[in-house]
Structures are given as structure tokens and as C-alpha cells.
Design an enzyme around this catalytic site. Sequence first.
Site, PDB file in Angstrom:
ATOM      1  N   ALA A  10       9.424  -3.086   0.693  1.00 31.28           N
ATOM      2  CA  ALA A  10      10.077  -4.357   0.371  1.00 31.28           C
ATOM      3  C   ALA A  10       9.298  -5.560   0.897  1.00 31.28           C
ATOM      4  O   ALA A  10       9.678  -6.705   0.665  1.00 31.28           O
ATOM      5  CB  ALA A  10      11.499  -4.373   0.941  1.00 31.28           C
ATOM      6  N   GLY A  11       8.217  -5.292   1.636  1.00 30.43           N
ATOM      7  CA  GLY A  11       7.428  -6.391   2.206  1.00 30.43           C
ATOM      8  C   GLY A  11       6.544  -7.059   1.156  1.00 30.43           C
ATOM      9  O   GLY A  11       6.492  -6.620   0.007  1.00 30.43           O
ATOM     10  N   ARG A  12       5.849  -8.110   1.599  1.00 31.88           N
ATOM     11  CA  ARG A  12       4.970  -8.841   0.654  1.00 31.88           C
ATOM     12  C   ARG A  12       3.915  -7.911   0.062  1.00 31.88           C
ATOM     13  O   ARG A  12       3.720  -7.864  -1.154  1.00 31.88           O
ATOM     14  CB  ARG A  12       4.278 -10.011   1.383  1.00 31.88           C
ATOM     15  CG  ARG A  12       5.176 -11.192   1.665  1.00 31.88           C
ATOM     16  CD  ARG A  12       4.475 -12.202   2.557  1.00 31.88           C
ATOM     17  NE  ARG A  12       4.386 -11.677   3.912  1.00 31.88           N
ATOM     18  CZ  ARG A  12       5.181 -12.054   4.919  1.00 31.88           C
ATOM     19  NH1 ARG A  12       6.086 -12.976   4.730  1.00 31.88           N
ATOM     20  NH2 ARG A  12       5.052 -11.523   6.115  1.00 31.88           N
ATOM     21  N   MET A  13       3.231  -7.137   0.927  1.00 29.72           N
ATOM     22  CA  MET A  13       2.186  -6.238   0.431  1.00 29.72           C
ATOM     23  C   MET A  13       2.781  -4.997  -0.229  1.00 29.72           C
ATOM     24  O   MET A  13       2.318  -4.559  -1.280  1.00 29.72           O
ATOM     25  CB  MET A  13       1.255  -5.824   1.582  1.00 29.72           C
ATOM     26  CG  MET A  13       0.342  -6.938   2.055  1.00 29.72           C
ATOM     27  SD  MET A  13      -0.783  -7.505   0.776  1.00 29.72           S
ATOM     28  CE  MET A  13      -1.820  -6.071   0.583  1.00 29.72           C
ATOM     29  N   ARG A  71      13.888  -1.879  -8.092  1.00 24.96           N
ATOM     30  CA  ARG A  71      13.757  -2.861  -9.172  1.00 24.96           C
ATOM     31  C   ARG A  71      14.028  -4.284  -8.642  1.00 24.96           C
ATOM     32  O   ARG A  71      13.299  -5.230  -8.941  1.00 24.96           O
ATOM     33  CB  ARG A  71      14.754  -2.525 -10.275  1.00 24.96           C
ATOM     34  CG  ARG A  71      14.689  -3.403 -11.520  1.00 24.96           C
ATOM     35  CD  ARG A  71      15.915  -3.125 -12.385  1.00 24.96           C
ATOM     36  NE  ARG A  71      16.066  -1.701 -12.701  1.00 24.96           N
ATOM     37  CZ  ARG A  71      15.510  -1.101 -13.740  1.00 24.96           C
ATOM     38  NH1 ARG A  71      14.796  -1.804 -14.586  1.00 24.96           N
ATOM     39  NH2 ARG A  71      15.689   0.181 -13.958  1.00 24.96           N
ATOM     40  N   ALA A  88      -1.602  -1.508   6.795  1.00 27.56           N
ATOM     41  CA  ALA A  88      -1.029  -2.248   7.919  1.00 27.56           C
ATOM     42  C   ALA A  88      -2.071  -2.367   9.024  1.00 27.56           C
ATOM     43  O   ALA A  88      -2.786  -1.415   9.309  1.00 27.56           O
ATOM     44  CB  ALA A  88       0.219  -1.538   8.441  1.00 27.56           C
ATOM     45  N   HIS A 108      -4.733 -17.239   8.197  1.00 26.77           N
ATOM     46  CA  HIS A 108      -3.700 -16.484   7.487  1.00 26.77           C
ATOM     47  C   HIS A 108      -2.405 -17.275   7.400  1.00 26.77           C
ATOM     48  O   HIS A 108      -2.198 -18.243   8.159  1.00 26.77           O
ATOM     49  CB  HIS A 108      -3.418 -15.155   8.190  1.00 26.77           C
ATOM     50  CG  HIS A 108      -4.454 -14.087   7.904  1.00 26.77           C
ATOM     51  ND1 HIS A 108      -5.659 -14.036   8.566  1.00 26.77           N
ATOM     52  CD2 HIS A 108      -4.446 -13.057   7.025  1.00 26.77           C
ATOM     53  CE1 HIS A 108      -6.355 -13.010   8.102  1.00 26.77           C
ATOM     54  NE2 HIS A 108      -5.648 -12.396   7.164  1.00 26.77           N
ATOM     55  N   HIS A 109      -1.502 -16.804   6.541  1.00 25.47           N
ATOM     56  CA  HIS A 109      -0.161 -17.375   6.416  1.00 25.47           C
ATOM     57  C   HIS A 109       0.590 -17.255   7.743  1.00 25.47           C
ATOM     58  O   HIS A 109       0.260 -16.394   8.580  1.00 25.47           O
ATOM     59  CB  HIS A 109       0.601 -16.659   5.296  1.00 25.47           C
ATOM     60  CG  HIS A 109       0.774 -15.180   5.537  1.00 25.47           C
ATOM     61  ND1 HIS A 109       1.841 -14.671   6.226  1.00 25.47           N
ATOM     62  CD2 HIS A 109      -0.006 -14.118   5.229  1.00 25.47           C
ATOM     63  CE1 HIS A 109       1.727 -13.359   6.313  1.00 25.47           C
ATOM     64  NE2 HIS A 109       0.612 -12.997   5.712  1.00 25.47           N
ATOM     65  N   LYS A 134       2.271 -13.870   9.478  1.00 30.23           N
ATOM     66  CA  LYS A 134       1.484 -12.725   9.943  1.00 30.23           C
ATOM     67  C   LYS A 134       1.813 -12.451  11.411  1.00 30.23           C
ATOM     68  O   LYS A 134       1.844 -13.370  12.224  1.00 30.23           O
ATOM     69  CB  LYS A 134      -0.014 -13.009   9.775  1.00 30.23           C
ATOM     70  CG  LYS A 134      -0.895 -11.840  10.165  1.00 30.23           C
ATOM     71  CD  LYS A 134      -2.333 -12.054   9.740  1.00 30.23           C
ATOM     72  CE  LYS A 134      -3.246 -10.945  10.234  1.00 30.23           C
ATOM     73  NZ  LYS A 134      -2.853  -9.602   9.755  1.00 30.23           N
TER      74      LYS A 134
END
Length: 261
Positions: free
Chosen positions: A11-14, A44, A97, A152-153, A156
Site C-alpha cells: 500500500a506504500g508509494r513504491m 484495487r 527497501a 529526497h521527498h 523518506k
Amino acid sequence: MTIRVGVVGAAGRMGAEVCRAVAAADDLELVAAVDPHHAGVAVREATGVDTDLTLAGDLDALVDAGAEVVVEFTGPSAVGANLRWLLEHDLHAVVGATGIDEADLTVARELAEARPANALIAPNFAIGAVLLMQFAAEAARYLPHVEIIELHHDRKVDAPSGTALRTAELIADARAEIPDAPLGDDRHPGARGAAHADVRVHSVRLPGLVAHEEVIFGGTGQTLTLRHDSIDRTSFMPGVLLGCRKVASLDGLVVGLEHVL
Ligand code: NAD
């Protein structure tokens, strides 16, 4: 034949990006998605992938679904234990990760040697970043004075980035001498960044950024700057998918995407 793929941290960004990329690949099949903080949510809804899968709360779901390869994109506090679990359960692991510590890495290396499953750990799956690291190692042979700025964003968790740490290690291996530290005191602690493998690393965290790295070399009357920018998380996906296709044919645990290119 399709490869059955599970995603941890789905469910994470990556992780969500990986679910979309795996689902879109003809030779890969998304069979399980794990994320304990979002257990029970439809995949979904979390990722946009057209599937009836639900996010699972624990790793057993990977075995139940018959996953062959598992992509791990959680974070520094979970990746070590997850990687150990995957190898103990004979599942090939593709690990994105960052922040895995040396002790966990040693255990994983031993497990990957002793058991049938392999692991590919890549601090950066973007081909441009892999090339930047190779070019940096090459330049360090001639220009040993070098510092790294990674940007980085602001969500992080770890600093410096795994890519910056790996770049510093490759530079350290390649350069023939460690230059004397520049003059100047450190009246503002941190102003000179952190030292890793005798290379100074500076970490910038700002909203709007994705993942960026600059390696600056200084020589007599000249500087050389290498820079890579991931402006979108799709930049990592060809490398992740390649890892899924190649991990079964590796020998034990391998660090760095360059080993499967
Ligand atoms: P994120 O916080 O958006 O996602 C992490 C997800 O992992 C979350 O959904 C969280 O609920 C889940 N999670 C936490 N603990 C878990 C556990 N024990 N089991 C399963 N899931 C768990 O973070 P992100 O931006 O997606 O980054 C994830 C990691 O990937 C970070 O370490 C980051 O540095 C790294 N990263 C690597 C690359 C690369 O190319 N290797 C590129 C970008 C990011």
C-alpha cells in the site's frame, strides 16, 4: 510461463507502483499483496490494479498464494525481518527497501547460501542511478576529492539514502587514496554532512522532490558533477521487473542491480 509475484509494503508509494507494474507485465502475475497497516483493504482501492485481491496482514499470505518471487518495499524497521522470513520460507526476494543493517544482511546472506531461495537487494532500481554509481566509481580513480548530495521527498524515513551510501562505498573501493579532510571547523554540527566510507554525504529533504543524487568531484582548477533525477516512481519499475525475472537464476544474495543487467 508466468512468474507468481507477491508484494510486501503493497500500500506504500513504491509498493503500489510495483503492484501496477507487475499486473501490467505479461510474464508476471500479482498473486498476493501484504501490508499490515492496511490489512483488509481491497488491492484495487490501494493501488488501482484490476484485481479481487485484498491486502493481507501477514506474510503467510505469500505462501498460501503460491508466490515464487516477493518484492519487498517496506522500510528500514521491517525489511531485515521480512527478508529473513522470505528466505526461510524459500521465496526469492527482490528487495528495494533501504536501511537494512549489517547484522540482518549477514543473516540473509547466510540463509540465501544455505537455502534454495536467492535475494537481489538494490538500493536503487533506476538504470540512470546505477549508471551514475558506475561513472562515479570510474571518476574517483582520477579525482579522489568528492562529496555526495542526495535529495529526497520529506516522507523518506532513512538518511543518508541507500543509494548515497552505496555510491560512497563504490567510490571508496575505486579511489587509490583518501584525500586529507578540508580545513575548517564544524561550529554548526552537521554542516559538513555525514561521513560514510570516508566520503561526505549531505541529505536534503523537501516536499516536491522524488529521488535525486549529485556527486561532485573537485580537482585542480576544475570540478565534475554527475547528477541523476528520478522525477517519477515509474523510473524504478523496469529494474524491479528485471529483478523479478532474474532473481531465481542468481547465486545466493546479490547487492546491486548492475549484477542482473
Ligand atoms: P511508504 O512509507 O510509502 O511505504 C511503505 C509501506 O510499507 C507502507 O504502506 C507500510 O504500511 C508498509 N509496511 C510497514 N511495515 C511493514 C511490514 N512489516 N510488512 C509489510 N508492510 C509494511 O514508503 P516508500 O516511499 O514506498 O518507500 C519504501 C522503501 O523503498 C523505503 O525504504 C525507500 O527508501 C525505498 N525506496 C527504494 C527505491 C529503490 O530503487 N530501491 C526507490 C524508492 C524508494
